[in-house]
Design a protein around this motif. Sequence first.
Motif, short mmCIF file in Angstrom:
data_model
loop_
_atom_site.label_atom_id
_atom_site.label_comp_id
_atom_site.label_asym_id
_atom_site.label_seq_id
_atom_site.Cartn_x
_atom_site.Cartn_y
_atom_site.Cartn_z
N PRO A 6 0.83 -1.21 0.00
CA PRO A 6 0.00 0.00 0.00
C PRO A 6 0.87 1.26 0.00
O PRO A 6 1.87 1.33 0.72
CB PRO A 6 -0.78 -0.12 1.32
CG PRO A 6 -0.80 -1.59 1.61
CD PRO A 6 0.50 -2.12 1.11
N ILE A 7 0.50 2.21 -0.83
CA ILE A 7 1.23 3.49 -0.88
C ILE A 7 0.61 4.42 0.16
O ILE A 7 -0.59 4.71 0.12
CB ILE A 7 1.14 4.12 -2.28
CG1 ILE A 7 1.73 3.17 -3.34
CG2 ILE A 7 1.86 5.47 -2.32
CD1 ILE A 7 1.52 3.63 -4.77
N ILE A 8 1.42 4.87 1.10
CA ILE A 8 0.93 5.74 2.17
C ILE A 8 1.02 7.20 1.73
O ILE A 8 2.10 7.69 1.38
CB ILE A 8 1.74 5.57 3.47
CG1 ILE A 8 1.73 4.10 3.93
CG2 ILE A 8 1.19 6.47 4.57
CD1 ILE A 8 2.62 3.84 5.13
N ALA A 198 -13.28 2.71 -1.95
CA ALA A 198 -13.38 1.25 -1.88
C ALA A 198 -12.45 0.74 -0.79
O ALA A 198 -11.55 1.45 -0.33
CB ALA A 198 -12.99 0.63 -3.23
N THR A 199 -12.66 -0.51 -0.40
CA THR A 199 -11.79 -1.15 0.59
C THR A 199 -10.59 -1.78 -0.11
O THR A 199 -10.62 -2.03 -1.33
CB THR A 199 -12.55 -2.24 1.35
OG1 THR A 199 -12.92 -3.27 0.41
CG2 THR A 199 -13.79 -1.69 2.04
N ILE A 217 -4.73 5.47 7.47
CA ILE A 217 -3.47 5.15 8.15
C ILE A 217 -2.97 6.35 8.95
O ILE A 217 -2.71 6.24 10.15
CB ILE A 217 -2.39 4.72 7.14
CG1 ILE A 217 -2.80 3.42 6.44
CG2 ILE A 217 -1.03 4.54 7.85
CD1 ILE A 217 -1.87 3.00 5.32
N THR A 218 -2.88 7.50 8.31
CA THR A 218 -2.21 8.64 8.95
C THR A 218 -3.00 9.21 10.12
O THR A 218 -2.43 9.80 11.03
CB THR A 218 -1.94 9.77 7.93
OG1 THR A 218 -3.19 10.17 7.32
CG2 THR A 218 -0.98 9.30 6.85
N TYR A 227 -1.94 0.17 9.02
CA TYR A 227 -1.20 -0.16 7.80
C TYR A 227 -1.15 -1.67 7.59
O TYR A 227 -1.38 -2.18 6.49
CB TYR A 227 0.20 0.43 7.87
CG TYR A 227 1.11 0.00 6.74
CD1 TYR A 227 1.02 0.61 5.49
CD2 TYR A 227 2.04 -1.03 6.90
CE1 TYR A 227 1.85 0.22 4.44
CE2 TYR A 227 2.85 -1.43 5.86
CZ TYR A 227 2.76 -0.80 4.63
OH TYR A 227 3.57 -1.20 3.59
N GLN A 228 -0.83 -2.39 8.65
CA GLN A 228 -0.72 -3.85 8.56
C GLN A 228 -2.06 -4.49 8.21
O GLN A 228 -2.13 -5.44 7.43
CB GLN A 228 -0.15 -4.40 9.86
CG GLN A 228 1.30 -4.02 10.08
CD GLN A 228 1.82 -4.34 11.46
OE1 GLN A 228 1.04 -4.56 12.40
NE2 GLN A 228 3.13 -4.37 11.63
N LYS A 229 -3.14 -3.96 8.78
CA LYS A 229 -4.48 -4.47 8.47
C LYS A 229 -4.82 -4.26 7.00
O LYS A 229 -5.33 -5.16 6.32
CB LYS A 229 -5.52 -3.79 9.37
CG LYS A 229 -6.94 -4.29 9.16
CD LYS A 229 -7.89 -3.63 10.15
CE LYS A 229 -9.31 -4.16 9.99
NZ LYS A 229 -10.25 -3.54 10.96
N ILE A 230 -4.50 -3.06 6.51
CA ILE A 230 -4.76 -2.75 5.10
C ILE A 230 -3.89 -3.62 4.20
O ILE A 230 -4.36 -4.16 3.19
CB ILE A 230 -4.51 -1.25 4.85
CG1 ILE A 230 -5.65 -0.44 5.46
CG2 ILE A 230 -4.35 -0.94 3.37
CD1 ILE A 230 -5.37 1.03 5.59
N ALA A 231 -2.62 -3.80 4.58
CA ALA A 231 -1.71 -4.63 3.78
C ALA A 231 -2.21 -6.07 3.68
O ALA A 231 -2.16 -6.68 2.62
CB ALA A 231 -0.30 -4.57 4.36
#
Length: 239
Positions: A6-8, A198-199, A217-218, A227-231
Amino acid sequence: MKHTPPIIALDFASAQESLAFLDRFQGEKLFVKVGMELFYQEGPSVLEELNMRDCRIFLDLKCHDIPTTVYKAMKRLAGFGVNLVNVHAAGGKQMMEAALEGLEAGTAAGQKRPSLIAVTQLTSTSQDMLKHELLIETPLNDTVLHYSRLAEESGLDGVVCSVHEAEHIYQAVAPTFLTVTPGIRLEEDKNNDQVRVATPSYARENGVSAIVVGRSITQAEDPVSAYQKIALQWEGTKA
């Protein structure tokens, strides 16, 4: 660039805030987005800091001007050590071709030029806005598809689009074409000022190349956990 982490989106006002935020992610190999607010405040120095931290960088300045100006701007951006840059597809084919030429001219011999993508329609744009404010009668999905084809014809590497258009885009362009999708949220998060969201799971299921995630995230209480959950969702592992 397919299946990147994921790009933060570093949507912070200063390098100090951005770097303090990144300090939480010890040991993570991050891909970050630097947008207008941060770049206009700090300039190229923030990119140098991020490069020293071994971050991959999406420089999100959305260039949109006459071809000559965009050529010169991209020639400069090519030397900043970033991985991904963008322009507005609405600038037209000649402008997009000039952007690519500028990147190639500014990339040092033996180095890989940054990937170049075109913004189709912002994720804050709705069909109602397109019709009544921008006076574009063509359906939103059709404009995105047309801009995507135009970007591919211009030699670009991909587009910025919403997740909801990616499937239609891949019916018209090469499978190697990049679809970089902002507007990514966890299911429980607010949409804020974005409309076509979207998710991470939905993005993966629809075959996009990369997701860009900001506030989920931020602005999370625990950004690393978020972040880890999204990844995990993006990778297809249930978080």
